[in-house]
Motif scaffolding. Structure first.
Motif, PDB file in Angstrom:
ATOM      1  N   PRO A  30       0.811  -1.218   0.000  1.00 19.78           N
ATOM      2  CA  PRO A  30       0.000   0.000   0.000  1.00 19.78           C
ATOM      3  C   PRO A  30       0.849   1.275   0.000  1.00 19.78           C
ATOM      4  CG  PRO A  30      -0.891  -1.548   1.590  1.00 19.78           C
ATOM      5  CD  PRO A  30       0.379  -2.159   1.054  1.00 19.78           C
ATOM      6  N   THR A  82      -1.603  -6.248 -12.945  1.00 18.12           N
ATOM      7  CA  THR A  82      -1.252  -6.324 -11.527  1.00 18.12           C
ATOM      8  C   THR A  82      -2.182  -7.303 -10.840  1.00 18.12           C
ATOM      9  OG1 THR A  82      -2.739  -4.466 -11.121  1.00 18.12           O
ATOM     10  CG2 THR A  82      -0.407  -3.952 -11.358  1.00 18.12           C
ATOM     11  N   THR A  83      -1.642  -8.037  -9.869  1.00 21.67           N
ATOM     12  CA  THR A  83      -2.512  -8.873  -9.036  1.00 21.67           C
ATOM     13  C   THR A  83      -2.060  -8.732  -7.596  1.00 21.67           C
ATOM     14  OG1 THR A  83      -1.100 -10.825  -9.220  1.00 21.67           O
ATOM     15  CG2 THR A  83      -2.888 -10.620 -10.832  1.00 21.67           C
ATOM     16  N   ARG A  84      -2.945  -9.135  -6.686  1.00 22.67           N
ATOM     17  CA  ARG A  84      -2.621  -9.089  -5.270  1.00 22.67           C
ATOM     18  C   ARG A  84      -1.509 -10.085  -4.944  1.00 22.67           C
ATOM     19  NH1 ARG A  84      -1.645  -6.004  -3.311  1.00 22.67           N
ATOM     20  NH2 ARG A  84      -1.183  -7.065  -1.395  1.00 22.67           N
ATOM     21  N   ASP A  88      -2.750 -15.431  -7.668  1.00 22.70           N
ATOM     22  CA  ASP A  88      -3.616 -14.738  -8.624  1.00 22.70           C
ATOM     23  C   ASP A  88      -2.884 -14.510  -9.951  1.00 22.70           C
ATOM     24  OD1 ASP A  88      -5.607 -14.664  -6.785  1.00 22.70           O
ATOM     25  OD2 ASP A  88      -5.372 -12.553  -6.254  1.00 22.70           O
ATOM     26  N   ARG A 106     -13.180 -11.542  -0.156  1.00 21.02           N
ATOM     27  CA  ARG A 106     -12.381 -10.768  -1.118  1.00 21.02           C
ATOM     28  C   ARG A 106     -13.026  -9.458  -1.577  1.00 21.02           C
ATOM     29  NH1 ARG A 106      -9.272 -14.066  -5.450  1.00 21.02           N
ATOM     30  NH2 ARG A 106      -7.496 -14.408  -4.139  1.00 21.02           N
ATOM     31  N   LEU A 151      -6.417   0.653   1.563  1.00 17.42           N
ATOM     32  CA  LEU A 151      -5.363  -0.159   0.954  1.00 17.42           C
ATOM     33  C   LEU A 151      -4.827  -1.208   1.928  1.00 17.42           C
ATOM     34  CD1 LEU A 151      -3.325   2.414  -1.196  1.00 17.42           C
ATOM     35  CD2 LEU A 151      -5.385   1.158  -1.769  1.00 17.42           C
ATOM     36  N   VAL A 153      -4.927  -5.580   1.778  1.00 16.57           N
ATOM     37  CA  VAL A 153      -3.896  -6.560   2.119  1.00 16.57           C
ATOM     38  C   VAL A 153      -4.408  -7.516   3.193  1.00 16.57           C
ATOM     39  CG1 VAL A 153      -1.586  -6.868   3.074  1.00 16.57           C
ATOM     40  CG2 VAL A 153      -2.051  -4.937   1.552  1.00 16.57           C
ATOM     41  N   ARG A 213      -7.143  -9.815   2.035  1.00 14.75           N
ATOM     42  CA  ARG A 213      -6.832 -10.432   0.743  1.00 14.75           C
ATOM     43  C   ARG A 213      -7.922 -10.118  -0.270  1.00 14.75           C
ATOM     44  NH1 ARG A 213      -3.150 -14.420   1.418  1.00 14.75           N
ATOM     45  NH2 ARG A 213      -3.982 -15.535  -0.367  1.00 14.75           N
ATOM     46  N   THR A 247      -9.887  -8.484  -3.500  1.00 15.66           N
ATOM     47  CA  THR A 247      -9.561  -8.161  -4.884  1.00 15.66           C
ATOM     48  C   THR A 247     -10.488  -7.076  -5.422  1.00 15.66           C
ATOM     49  OG1 THR A 247     -10.859 -10.055  -5.540  1.00 15.66           O
ATOM     50  CG2 THR A 247      -8.484 -10.337  -5.496  1.00 15.66           C
ATOM     51  N   GLY A 293      -3.233  -4.371  -7.527  1.00 14.28           N
ATOM     52  CA  GLY A 293      -3.752  -5.588  -8.134  1.00 14.28           C
ATOM     53  C   GLY A 293      -5.191  -5.890  -7.756  1.00 14.28           C
ATOM     54  N   SER A 315     -10.449 -11.781 -10.491  1.00 14.82           N
ATOM     55  CA  SER A 315      -9.431 -11.132  -9.661  1.00 14.82           C
ATOM     56  C   SER A 315      -8.244 -10.572 -10.424  1.00 14.82           C
ATOM     57  CB  SER A 315      -8.907 -12.104  -8.604  1.00 14.82           C
ATOM     58  OG  SER A 315      -8.262 -13.184  -9.204  1.00 14.82           O
TER      59      SER A 315
END
Ligand code: ATP
Ligand code: MG
Lengths: 119, 140, 283
Positions: A83, A101-103, A107, C170, C193, C197, C200, C202, C233, C279
């Motif tokens: 973040p 982009t992905t987490r 993913d 999610r 943000l 995290v 998790r 999306t 992401g 996602s």
């Protein structure tokens, strides 16, 4: 000189960036990835979950990796941005054009395996 | 405002740019910056240090810890003896580069700090001074 | 001040000046400096130089055991930085006080070893006084620093008047209520943000039903938040854009770019659920 190691997972190349990356390491990675990407490679995943800052230099290197990969091998996915890094990039006016982009790494793999999303 | 603990670091290689990032991070932690505030000032420092190296031919960074009643801050002064910048406004505009960069370094760094000043001119070298305060210490 | 006292202080001032480098080198290896300046010993030595110089000034002033002399301000400023860094790293006030106390030993050892017999007695007393004062100043700082940390935590608590909700696996949402100034939007962005995290997530929903006014500044903040969410992401959808607000947005000529918008929170959730599973964010 140390290098960012690149792993091949089937048809995918994976590079996990360390916390502190010098400019020359980033450039060496760009060369390695472009050298390794070839027919049969679906895409490249760059895990930046450990990276504490992304400045204009690293952003440009990432965009260039994406551009080179697009021609040779497919998509480049950047995963796990923190973040604090995302906020700073936005305030600064930096984006990641041409990149997905992905987490998470999972993913990113799912995305490349699915393969139906256009680059 | 009192100032203290000046430290000076060389900027002559990309390894030293990494050293600059580390030292600025530590100064920001010592001044009580939040993680996001640390990241902003370290990113600005990374841009300016690279300009010192790439465009200015190398130079030094001086870090000064600042203190005023509202809280602590840090001042970074990047100095080189390179060619200098003829047109500062143009250099600050997004997308302007004389090299191969994105041309976002200087303007981007300015957006990440609270105070920003450039002293430069053709043949005079370049000194960029930036000051960052954590959120609680910003009101004067 | 007696003659012996002032000659002791002068001897200590001269000693600190002459032995600046050796002392800084020794201090740099102590826990206090090592733990704070981890990037390199040079930086620790540099910081230690600053403290030696500041103490030299105190010794020149001559009042070694008076915690109110102006010459101590610099010492206080330097110690405050180091102590703040130690307590941020989780060291408690007692531990920090112990680490500050360790600064004394090398000074006393060096004075005892190196000063000529005529000066040694008075100098040892003066140096002991001086380092005792340093210790006191350190205590005072680490205790008041603790106060500062408690105050900061309180402030943070009050800022989290903006809760982030986990709506679905999610999917997180933040209902924005009231006027959005820059400082508050910054907090909202950070909280959202972080929640992405932690949960998790999306998809992130920014619901602005409770926001009375959307002007260019607010719109810009929404854009920035959406961009940051994408860089991480995840995807972002803004919901609760009432007809009047939609109209203002058009009239002001604000371009929301390609931010996804939905009229209600329910619509946004529906959209979010369709996204979960794919996602995928695009930078
Ligand atoms: N220290 C300096 N000495 C001389 N010229 C400089 C200096 N810093 C910046 N410049 C000039 O200003 C221009 C813009 O700088 P800026 O950092 O914005 O972009 P860049 O360095 O070219 O690219 P990047 O986006 O990678 O930083 C540079 O191309 C250079 O011409
Ligand atoms: Mg630059």
């Amino acid at each position: 000189m140390q290098r960012v190691s690149v792993h091949r997972l089937g048809e995918v190349l994976l590079a996990s960036l360390q916390q502190e990356l010098t400019d020359s390491l980033a450039v060496a990675l760009q060369q390695d990835l472009t050298g390794m990407a070839a027919a049969g490679t679906r895409g490249v995943i760059i895990d930046i979950s450990q990276v504490e800052i992304v400045d204009s230099f690293l952003a440009r290197v990432l965009a260039e990796i994406a551009a080179a990969t697009r021609i040779l091998a497919g998509r480049t996915v950047v995963c796990g941005m923190r973040p604090s890094v995302a906020i700073t990039m936005v305030e600064m006016g930096l984006g990641l054009p041409g990149l997905h982009t992905t987490r998470s790494l999972e993913d990113a793999l799912t995305l490349l395996e699915a393969g139906e999303v256009s680059p | 405002m009192t100032t203290a603990a000046v430290m000076s670091l060389p900027i002559t290689s990309d390894l030293e740019i990494a050293g600059v990032r580390q030292a600025v991070r530590e100064a920001a932690v010592a001044a009580g910056f939040s993680l996001v505030e640390q990241t902003k000032v370290v990113t600005a420092a990374s841009e300016l240090a690279r300009n010192t190296l790439v465009h200015g031919g190398g130079g030094r960074l001086e870090i000064t810890m600042l203190e005023r009643p509202q809280g602590k801050g840090i001042r970074l002064r990047f100095r080189d003896e390179g060619p200098g910048i003829a047109d500062v406004e143009t250099a600050l505009s997004d997308g302007y580069t004389t090299g191969h960069g994105l041309g976002l370094g200087l303007g981007g760094a300015r957006r990440l700090v609270q105070e920003f000043a450039i002293d430069t001119g053709p043949g005079r070298g370049t000194t960029v001074t930036v000051t960052a305060w954590p959120r609680g210490a910003r009101r004067v | 001040m007696t003659v012996a006292e002032s000659s002791g202080a002068a001897a200590v001032a001269e000693f600190l000046r002459a032995r600046r480098e050796q002392l800084a080198q020794q201090w740099a290896d102590l826990a206090l400096f090592r733990a704070v300046y981890t990037s390199g010993r040079d930086i620790a030595v540099n910081a230690a130089h600053g403290l030696v110089d500041a103490l030299t000034e105190v010794a020149r002033d001559g009042r070694m055991d008076d915690v109110t002399v102006p010459a101590l301000d610099q010492v206080r400023a330097l110690l405050a930085q180091v102590i703040a860094a130690r307590s941020q790293a989780g060291a408690g006030p007692l531990q920090v006080a112990g680490e500050v106390a360790e600064l004394k030993r090398p000074v006393i050892a060096m004075v005892g070893r190196e000063l000529a017999d005529v000066n040694r007695g008075a100098a040892l007393i003066a140096a002991t006084d001086l380092m005792g004062t340093v210790r006191l100043v350190g205590m005072e700082i680490s205790l008041s620093d603790e106060g500062a940390i408690v105050a900061r935590q309180r402030q943070q608590l009050s800022e989290i008047a903006t809760p982030v909700l986990k709506l679905w696996d999610r999917v997180v949402a933040v209902p924005l209520i009231g006027t959005l100034d820059s400082a508050r939007t910054q907090v909202v962005m950070e909280t959202l943000l972080e929640a992405i995290v932690d949960e998790r997530a999306t998809v992130a929903i920014l619901d602005i039903t409770g926001v009375p006014l959307v002007d260019t500044v607010v719109a810009q903040h929404l854009m920035k938040t959406a961009l940051a969410v994408r860089l991480m992401g995840a995807r972002c959808v803004v919901s609760g854009i009432r007809p009047q607000i939609a109209q203002t947005i058009v009239q002001l000529g604000i371009d929301l770019g390609d931010i996804t918008t939905r009229a209600t929170l329910a619509d946004a959730l529906e959209w979010a659920l369709a996204q979960v599973g794919t996602s995928v964010g695009r930078a």
